[in-house]
Design a protein around this motif. Structure first.
Motif, mmCIF file in Angstrom:
data_model
loop_
_atom_site.group_PDB
_atom_site.id
_atom_site.type_symbol
_atom_site.label_atom_id
_atom_site.label_comp_id
_atom_site.label_asym_id
_atom_site.label_seq_id
_atom_site.Cartn_x
_atom_site.Cartn_y
_atom_site.Cartn_z
ATOM 1 N N LYS A 444 0.834 -1.201 0.000
ATOM 2 C CA LYS A 444 0.000 0.000 0.000
ATOM 3 C C LYS A 444 0.869 1.251 0.000
ATOM 4 O O LYS A 444 0.521 2.265 -0.620
ATOM 5 C CB LYS A 444 -0.943 -0.004 1.198
ATOM 6 N N THR A 445 2.011 1.151 0.704
ATOM 7 C CA THR A 445 2.927 2.293 0.722
ATOM 8 C C THR A 445 3.513 2.529 -0.658
ATOM 9 O O THR A 445 3.625 3.665 -1.134
ATOM 10 C CB THR A 445 4.048 2.057 1.733
ATOM 11 N N GLU A 446 3.881 1.424 -1.367
ATOM 12 C CA GLU A 446 4.411 1.547 -2.721
ATOM 13 C C GLU A 446 3.345 2.133 -3.647
ATOM 14 O O GLU A 446 3.641 2.959 -4.520
ATOM 15 C CB GLU A 446 4.836 0.168 -3.241
ATOM 16 N N PHE A 447 2.118 1.710 -3.446
ATOM 17 C CA PHE A 447 1.008 2.250 -4.238
ATOM 18 C C PHE A 447 0.860 3.753 -3.980
ATOM 19 O O PHE A 447 0.659 4.545 -4.900
ATOM 20 C CB PHE A 447 -0.284 1.500 -3.888
ATOM 21 N N TYR A 448 0.979 4.129 -2.665
ATOM 22 C CA TYR A 448 0.859 5.553 -2.307
ATOM 23 C C TYR A 448 1.971 6.369 -2.965
ATOM 24 O O TYR A 448 1.718 7.466 -3.490
ATOM 25 C CB TYR A 448 0.914 5.696 -0.785
ATOM 26 N N MET A 449 3.211 5.827 -2.986
ATOM 27 C CA MET A 449 4.328 6.539 -3.584
ATOM 28 C C MET A 449 4.119 6.715 -5.080
ATOM 29 O O MET A 449 4.449 7.752 -5.660
ATOM 30 C CB MET A 449 5.623 5.772 -3.312
ATOM 31 N N SER A 450 3.560 5.681 -5.720
ATOM 32 C CA SER A 450 3.283 5.781 -7.152
ATOM 33 C C SER A 450 2.188 6.801 -7.424
ATOM 34 O O SER A 450 2.244 7.543 -8.408
ATOM 35 C CB SER A 450 2.867 4.410 -7.686
ATOM 36 N N LEU A 451 1.219 6.863 -6.515
ATOM 37 C CA LEU A 451 0.171 7.875 -6.651
ATOM 38 C C LEU A 451 0.749 9.281 -6.572
ATOM 39 O O LEU A 451 0.357 10.186 -7.317
ATOM 40 C CB LEU A 451 -0.892 7.701 -5.562
ATOM 41 N N SER A 452 1.694 9.460 -5.649
ATOM 42 C CA SER A 452 2.286 10.798 -5.474
ATOM 43 C C SER A 452 3.047 11.228 -6.711
ATOM 44 O O SER A 452 3.200 12.420 -6.967
ATOM 45 C CB SER A 452 3.213 10.785 -4.258
ATOM 46 N N LYS A 453 3.466 10.231 -7.510
ATOM 47 C CA LYS A 453 4.213 10.566 -8.723
ATOM 48 C C LYS A 453 3.262 10.860 -9.891
ATOM 49 O O LYS A 453 3.501 11.796 -10.677
ATOM 50 C CB LYS A 453 5.139 9.406 -9.087
#
Length: 464
Positions: A444-453
């Protein structure tokens, strides 16, 4: 008894010198012989066939007897039906069996019999109930094809059914031909000829040559025309034969017998010409009717063919229309789905554009540098953000494919492919959330980081 010398002139066979020269009207004659018991059916049947075909012994049976013989240039086939007692209409087993035999005997002739000979006892009249029963069995027009005979053992008399019922019986032959011969108990060949001529004359004058009973298929019009045309041609030939005989007789020594013969032959010619005129008129009408029927059948056949063609075309067009309607419904469903997806995308773009403008105005007021918005959070905070904003992220995330590409190494090829198969962007997000829920905080954290990009404006809007 039986010598020519002892008989008056009018009892001699008037065509004895020309029997072989006069044209026969019918090569084949088919007859059904019916009547009550002990009326003389055997005597009349044997007289017609010119042989002892029916005897007391072989006629005491419950089925009909059939015999034939070629006599005087005619092939005569005769069916003799067992006799009934008293009244044919009586409702008992024996009478019912005889009624069925009568029907079977008539139907046994493929083209139907030429005549039905009904034999009654001398000086009696056919009962109305018996006549009604015959009409019920064979058809109301059977009387037109029936001759009624009677005999007292010494002579035979006859009449048509109409004359018989009116009690106008004749002794022997048609009055118009002035023959009053008595058929003696021992009939000679000439008297047999007289009897056959009575039947032939009756058949010739009938409206229809053959009799077709109830349930018997009527012949084709073309066959009826052919039969009537044959009769017309033979009538003409018979008139010609008689005229030729009269012409030749003028060279012979004139005697009272010769004068009488010529007189009778002239009268026969006149009678034949009357019948010929009637038959020619009937033939003309029948040909016209046949041509009309043929024309109607041809027109009907064409119309039926056209109707069949139109029905087939109609069914084909109906199938095509049904297919087009199904395809149209499918297209409408696809259009509806695309419109829904387009509306969702427009809503997302509108919100993102509005947020971008807000950020731009805010950065301009503060004098900060125009840099890309980045979020730096702890892993637990990123997972918490993904869980708490599930509904909005599913609805508003646009860049699902690039995000999936970055998460491919974490979720594997199978799950990556499964998510990509979803039709709409929200469906892909729902599939992705299913995978995230089972993977834990790290994914979920990796997903969040991708969202921020890829969705930085959306995250900033959800965070504020």
């Amino acid at each position: 008894m039986g010598s020519k010398k002892s008989k008056p002139d009018d009892q001699q066979h008037l065509l004895e010198d020309t029997d072989d020269e006069i044209t026969v009207l019918f090569d084949k004659i088919k007859i059904v012989l019916i009547g009550c018991q002990k009326a003389g059916k055997n005597k009349i049947g044997n007289a017609i066939l010119g042989k002892n075909a029916f005897t007391y012994r072989n006629t005491r049976k419950e089925h009909y007897l059939k015999d034939d013989n070629t006599i005087f240039g005619r092939r005569i086939t005769l069916i003799r039906v067992p006799g009934w007692s008293q009244d044919l209409s009586y409702d008992d087993i024996k009478q019912i069996k005889i009624q069925q035999v009568i029907k079977d005997s008539v139907k046994s002739f493929k083209d139907g019999p030429h005549a039905i000979l009904l034999v009654v006892k001398r000086n009696t009249t056919l009962k109305v109930t018996t006549r009604d029963t015959l009409e019920k069995l064979l058809g109301s027009h059977v009387s037109e094809h029936m001759l009624v005979f009677s005999t007292d053992g010494a002579k035979i008399s006859f009449a048509t059914m109409i004359d018989h019922c009116a009690e106008r019986r004749q002794t022997t032959i048609d009055r118009c031909r002035k023959r009053y011969h008595l058929f003696r108990r021992c009939m000679c060949g000439k008297q047999n000829m007289e009897l056959i001529e009575i039947i032939e004359d009756f058949i010739m004058k009938k409206k229809a040559i053959h009799f077709y009973s109830i349930g018997k298929e009527q012949p084709k019009p073309e066959l009826q025309v052919e039969q009537l045309a044959t009769l017309v041609n033979r009538l003409k030939q018979r008139i010609s034969d008689l005229s030729e005989y009269i012409s030749k007789s003028h060279n012979q020594t004139e005697t009272s017998k010769l004068r009488r013969t010529i007189e009778l032959k002239n009268e026969e010619i006149r009678n034949l010409r009357v019948v010929l005129t009637q038959k020619e008129e009937a033939l003309r009408e029948m040909k016209e009717e046949t041509e009309r029927l043929t024309s109607n059948q041809s027109t009907t056949s064409v119309l039926r063919g056209r109707i069949t063609q139109l029905e087939n075309e109609g069914r084909q067009k109906e199938k095509k229309l049904q297919k087009m309607m199904e395809e149209n419904e499918q297209k409408n469903a696809e259009i509806k789905t695309l419109k829904e997806e387009n509306q969702e995308l427009q809503d997302i773009l509108f919100l993102q554009e509005r947020k971008r403008r807000q950020i731009h105005r805010s950065m301009t007021r503060k004098g900060t540098e125009a840099e890309s918005f980045e979020l730096h959070v702890l892993p637990s905070a990123g997972a918490e953000f993904v869980d708490s904003n599930r509904k909005e992220l599913i609805k508003r995330v646009v860049s699902v494919d690039p995000i999936l590409d970055e998460l491919h190494q974490f979720i594997g090829s199978d799950k990556y492919s499964q998510i990509r198969l979803a039709k709409t962007t929200p469906d892909k997000m729902r599939e992705l959330y299913t995978v995230l829920d089972g993977a834990g905080q790290k994914l979920k954290t990796e997903f969040y980081m991708s969202l921020s990009k890829h969705e930085n404006f959306l995250l900033e809007d959800l965070t504020s």
